[in-house]
Design a protein around this motif. Structure first.
Motif, PDB file in Angstrom:
ATOM      1  N   ASP A  82       0.846  -1.182   0.000  1.00  0.00           N
ATOM      2  CA  ASP A  82       0.000   0.000   0.000  1.00  0.00           C
ATOM      3  C   ASP A  82       0.892   1.247   0.000  1.00  0.00           C
ATOM      4  OD1 ASP A  82       0.863   0.471   2.649  1.00  0.00           O
ATOM      5  OD2 ASP A  82      -0.924  -0.452   3.529  1.00  0.00           O
ATOM      6  N   GLU A  83       0.294   2.421   0.055  1.00  0.00           N
ATOM      7  CA  GLU A  83       1.060   3.662  -0.078  1.00  0.00           C
ATOM      8  C   GLU A  83       2.087   3.812   1.035  1.00  0.00           C
ATOM      9  OE1 GLU A  83       0.231   8.510  -0.328  1.00  0.00           O
ATOM     10  OE2 GLU A  83      -1.420   7.079  -0.453  1.00  0.00           O
ATOM     11  N   ALA A  84       1.688   3.531   2.281  1.00  0.00           N
ATOM     12  CA  ALA A  84       2.611   3.670   3.410  1.00  0.00           C
ATOM     13  C   ALA A  84       3.755   2.663   3.311  1.00  0.00           C
ATOM     14  CB  ALA A  84       1.863   3.502   4.730  1.00  0.00           C
ATOM     15  N   ARG A 191       7.321   2.249  13.323  1.00  0.00           N
ATOM     16  CA  ARG A 191       8.104   1.643  12.233  1.00  0.00           C
ATOM     17  C   ARG A 191       8.434   2.692  11.172  1.00  0.00           C
ATOM     18  NH1 ARG A 191      11.457  -2.586  11.827  1.00  0.00           N
ATOM     19  NH2 ARG A 191      10.646  -4.406  12.896  1.00  0.00           N
ATOM     20  N   VAL A 192       7.433   3.503  10.834  1.00  0.00           N
ATOM     21  CA  VAL A 192       7.650   4.567   9.851  1.00  0.00           C
ATOM     22  C   VAL A 192       8.683   5.560  10.377  1.00  0.00           C
ATOM     23  CG1 VAL A 192       6.564   6.504   8.655  1.00  0.00           C
ATOM     24  CG2 VAL A 192       5.350   4.326   8.850  1.00  0.00           C
ATOM     25  N   GLU A 228       1.004   5.261   8.460  1.00  0.00           N
ATOM     26  CA  GLU A 228       0.925   6.605   9.001  1.00  0.00           C
ATOM     27  C   GLU A 228      -0.319   6.701   9.880  1.00  0.00           C
ATOM     28  OE1 GLU A 228       3.051   8.900   8.876  1.00  0.00           O
ATOM     29  OE2 GLU A 228       4.231   8.783   7.022  1.00  0.00           O
ATOM     30  N   CYS A 229      -0.289   7.647  10.801  1.00  0.00           N
ATOM     31  CA  CYS A 229      -1.420   7.802  11.709  1.00  0.00           C
ATOM     32  C   CYS A 229      -2.678   8.136  10.909  1.00  0.00           C
ATOM     33  CB  CYS A 229      -1.118   8.912  12.717  1.00  0.00           C
ATOM     34  SG  CYS A 229      -2.235   8.919  14.111  1.00  0.00           S
ATOM     35  N   PRO A 230      -3.737   7.306  10.989  1.00  0.00           N
ATOM     36  CA  PRO A 230      -4.887   7.476  10.099  1.00  0.00           C
ATOM     37  C   PRO A 230      -6.036   8.245  10.732  1.00  0.00           C
ATOM     38  CG  PRO A 230      -5.047   5.375  11.199  1.00  0.00           C
ATOM     39  CD  PRO A 230      -3.827   6.062  11.771  1.00  0.00           C
ATOM     40  N   TYR A 231      -6.972   8.648   9.881  1.00  0.00           N
ATOM     41  CA  TYR A 231      -8.281   9.080  10.379  1.00  0.00           C
ATOM     42  C   TYR A 231      -9.078   7.828  10.711  1.00  0.00           C
ATOM     43  CZ  TYR A 231     -13.162  10.490  10.385  1.00  0.00           C
ATOM     44  OH  TYR A 231     -14.472  10.666  10.750  1.00  0.00           O
TER      45      TYR A 231
END
Length: 310
Positions: A82-84, A191-192, A228-231
């Motif tokens: 996926d994008e992340a 991790r990111v 990444e931290c999501p909505y």
């Protein structure tokens, strides 16, 4: 984390993503019934990405540091990242571009404190690159850490760390109704961050401490999930106002790219909104007194959560 460590991380990440794909998922024919490894074999992934098995093996074993953009994109497509995950792959493959030692305390981005003060009716906080709480408004403090000193984020040596609280603070553990989901989110974000800031000694210290003190963290870290931290919407159980459902909205600001504002809102007219209003009224009374005490140098008892040095 030096470049050799980063290459090891790259190999582990690639192996973890190979393991989750079956040949039939990628349109390959699986001959035979016995497979020595879960998921795709190296030669199958190399075939899908259009590279030689020798080249891919060197890359996975950390013996090649010259993967081109085209090769990385081909691997990402073959692994269905996926994008992340795709961004994470590129960062791991080029650690030298992000490897800058950072030892100075993080400073709150310009205008962020005024922004928090301008939204007093919803919980809001500012998180730094390694999830240190750099600032929170009164309601954000009341939601996440009413048992901590409200002024703690103003002192770099005492700043709470949200990830450490999730794993090590019993108050925070009880706050999240689906604590297991929150731990996965926290580790995926770390991790990111670890790939993006490989030479940040404070981040390395945080990861080491969590690995030693939390078996749950160690298990999740080994899975190499990145996000990444999501909505999202999440349920909370607050000790003062009970259960409520809040939407988590991360805001990334161009003038402070390493920091993000987290805002938590409730559905208008819902019981959750009523619970937030009640929490705001409670925080308005208790918070004022606490703030005065902190200003007078009053000592504040802290739970057994490691202080995160900025």
């Amino acid at each position: 984390m030096d470049s050799q460590t980063a290459q090891t991380e790259l190999g582990e990440f690639l192996r973890s993503r190979r393991a989750r794909l079956q040949p039939q998922d990628a349109g390959l024919v699986a001959y035979g019934t016995r497979r020595r490894v879960p998921g795709l074999r190296r030669e199958e992934l190399a075939q899908l990405a259009g590279v030689s098995i020798q080249y891919y093996t060197r890359l996975e074993q950390g013996q090649s540091r010259s993967a081109s953009e085209a090769v990385l994109e081909a691997l990402a497509d073959a692994l269905r990242l996926d994008e992340a995950e795709r961004a994470h792959l590129h960062v791991l493959a080029r650690p030298s571009g992000a490897a800058r030692r950072r030892s100075a305390p993080e400073r709150l981005g310009p205008g962020l404190r005024q922004l928090l003060d301008a939204i007093p009716d919803v919980p809001a906080l500012v998180l730094g690159r390694r999830t240190d709480v750099l600032a929170w408004n009164r309601l954000g403090h009341a939601l996440f850490a009413g048992h901590l000193d409200q002024a703690a984020p103003d002192r770099p040596a005492d700043r709470p760390n949200l990830a450490a609280m999730v794993f090590l603070d019993p108050h925070t553990r009880e706050l999240f109704v689906d604590w297991a989901d929150k731990t996965r989110e926290a580790v995926a974000h770390l991790r990111v961050a670890a790939a993006r800031y490989p030479d940040d000694p404070k981040l390395t210290s945080l990861l080491g401490e969590l690995a030693v003190r939390s078996p749950e963290f160690s298990t999740l870290w080994a899975a190499h999930q990145v996000r990444e931290c999501p909505y999202l919407e999440r349920e909370y159980h607050h000790p003062l106002v009970g259960r409520m459902t809040l939407s988590q909205q991360p805001l990334q600001l161009p003038n402070a790219p390493q920091q993000r504002v987290m805002v938590y809102t409730a559905e208008p007219g819902s019981p959750s909104e009523a619970a937030l209003r009640l929490l705001a009224s409670l925080a308005g009374g208790a918070g004022g007194a606490a703030g005065a005490g902190a200003g007078a140098g009053a000592a504040t008892a802290r739970p057994p959560v490691p202080d995160r040095r900025a």
